[in-house]
Design an enzyme around this catalytic site. Structure first.
Site, PDB file in Angstrom:
ATOM      1  N   ARG A 231       0.858  -1.178   0.000  1.00 52.63           N
ATOM      2  CA  ARG A 231       0.000   0.000   0.000  1.00 52.63           C
ATOM      3  C   ARG A 231       0.898   1.233   0.000  1.00 52.63           C
ATOM      4  O   ARG A 231       1.922   1.272   0.684  1.00 52.63           O
ATOM      5  CB  ARG A 231      -0.915   0.029   1.229  1.00 52.63           C
ATOM      6  CG  ARG A 231      -2.076  -0.959   1.146  1.00 52.63           C
ATOM      7  CD  ARG A 231      -3.086  -0.550   0.090  1.00 52.63           C
ATOM      8  NE  ARG A 231      -4.253  -1.414   0.072  1.00 52.63           N
ATOM      9  CZ  ARG A 231      -4.392  -2.473  -0.714  1.00 52.63           C
ATOM     10  NH1 ARG A 231      -3.411  -2.824  -1.541  1.00 52.63           N
ATOM     11  NH2 ARG A 231      -5.504  -3.186  -0.686  1.00 52.63           N
ATOM     12  N   GLU A 260      -3.138   7.529  -4.814  1.00 53.31           N
ATOM     13  CA  GLU A 260      -3.529   6.989  -6.128  1.00 53.31           C
ATOM     14  C   GLU A 260      -4.850   7.588  -6.605  1.00 53.31           C
ATOM     15  O   GLU A 260      -5.753   7.813  -5.791  1.00 53.31           O
ATOM     16  CB  GLU A 260      -3.663   5.461  -6.038  1.00 53.31           C
ATOM     17  CG  GLU A 260      -2.368   4.759  -5.763  1.00 53.31           C
ATOM     18  CD  GLU A 260      -2.535   3.254  -5.645  1.00 53.31           C
ATOM     19  OE1 GLU A 260      -3.644   2.740  -5.931  1.00 53.31           O
ATOM     20  OE2 GLU A 260      -1.562   2.584  -5.283  1.00 53.31           O
ATOM     21  N   HIS A 278      -0.681   0.113 -10.125  1.00 45.81           N
ATOM     22  CA  HIS A 278      -1.358  -0.798  -9.193  1.00 45.81           C
ATOM     23  C   HIS A 278      -1.909  -2.027  -9.934  1.00 45.81           C
ATOM     24  O   HIS A 278      -3.114  -2.288  -9.919  1.00 45.81           O
ATOM     25  CB  HIS A 278      -2.482  -0.069  -8.458  1.00 45.81           C
ATOM     26  CG  HIS A 278      -2.848  -0.711  -7.151  1.00 45.81           C
ATOM     27  ND1 HIS A 278      -3.302  -0.006  -6.069  1.00 45.81           N
ATOM     28  CD2 HIS A 278      -2.829  -2.013  -6.746  1.00 45.81           C
ATOM     29  CE1 HIS A 278      -3.558  -0.831  -5.067  1.00 45.81           C
ATOM     30  NE2 HIS A 278      -3.269  -2.060  -5.462  1.00 45.81           N
TER      31      HIS A 278
END
Length: 312
Positions: A231, A260, A278
């Site tokens: 993360r 993000e 991602h």
């Protein structure tokens, strides 16, 4: 119990279609006035489907008085208010294990890419720079030191992949993991000082926010590489950008970011940084398996009140 599902956020079209074919399901995103809709219809839903990127907060949970189960697409659940669920006796599930291999593959791909400069070399060729001179020498991966922050299922899959490169592996976690062959390092700073590559594979959320701090990056040093497939919040992104810009860190391979989909502009021009959107679990096979597990958890719960992969 009669299933009636509320879908929080969009999912893959194939999963949405299968959900709709299996359960009565309503997409919350279709509603122009969400609070008004929940006030009128919130009591009709006994289940909810969400994802790791969307989660559910306490306010939404409280708006569903008959909610009994939440099935979440993804491993992480830091955006799912688990405490609010527990207070109501609501059970929840995620989709662990089925994505371990694909995430570990990307982690090790980033190790190789950033060390050997593969993405940078690709750009070098595409720019037409090869006829002007040779590409700069890069860093060997084999027989280097691999540090892993978090030795859960994904961390262990990454460690196993390192054996083919004859790497020495150590890891840091709150406590030693039983029955693994790799050495536990109680200090994250000491692990960063020791390793050539530090791979972040720990869960997100408040307990791990900015765990990879400026001090950890300084310990990793100008010849060290940071890899993050966990993360973005685990890493102090401002400190990371500064360390890379000032050449106090050797390089980074990043699949996740703190805010993000916003990526710091300062990283865009650095050839010693590999940036991915991602995608670690983004394969046809893994996403299908994750979707199947979302539905399997719901089917099992509405059949016998149990979950296949409950969140602890």
């Amino acid at each position: 119990m009669t299933p009636s599902l509320l879908q929080i956020g969009r999912l893959a079209p194939e999963l949405e279609a299968e959900l709709a074919a299996t359960f009565p399901v309503h997409l919350l995103a279709k509603e122009a006035d969400v609070p008004a809709f929940l006030e009128r219809h919130g009591s009709t839903f006994t289940g909810a489907v969400t994802s790791a990127r969307v989660g559910m907060d306490a306010k939404l949970i409280d708006a569903l008085p008959n909610l009994k189960v939440v099935s979440s697409f993804g491993v992480g659940y830091e955006l799912l208010d688990v405490d609010a669920l527990k207070r109501r006796g609501i059970v929840a599930s995620n989709t662990p294990d089925v994505l371990n291999d694909c995430v570990a593959d990307v982690a090790f791909g980033l190790v190789i890419d950033v060390a050997r400069g593969m993405s940078a070399a690709d750009r070098f060729v595409r720019r037409g720079d090869w006829p002007k001179g040779a590409f700069a020498l890069q860093t060997q991966v084999a027989r280097k030191r691999l540090g892993i922050l978090g030795l859960g299922r994904i961390g262990q899959a990454i460690a196993r992949r390192s054996s083919g490169f004859e790497m020495d592996v150590r890891y840091h976690s709150r406590s030693p993991v039983q029955d693994v062959p790799w050495q536990h390092e109680p200090s994250l700073i000491a692990l960063a000082e020791w390793c050539d590559f530090l791979v972040v594979a720990v869960a997100g959320g408040p307990p791990t926010r900015h765990l990879v701090s400026a001090d950890v990056l300084a310990a990793l040093g100008p010849k060290g590489f940071l890899i993050n497939i966990a993360r973005g919040t685990v890493v102090d992104e401002a400190a990371l950008v500064a360390a890379l810009t000032d050449k106090r860190l050797g390089g980074a391979g990043l699949d996740v970011f703190e805010f993000e989909p916003r990526v710091p502009q300062a990283l865009m021009t650095l050839d010693n940084v590999v940036l991915l959107p991602h995608i670690a679990s983004g394969t046809f096979e893994t996403r299908k398996a994750m979707g199947d597990l979302v539905i399997s958890n719901l089917k099992q719960y509405f059949a016998d009140g149990q979950l296949q992969t409950p969140i602890a």
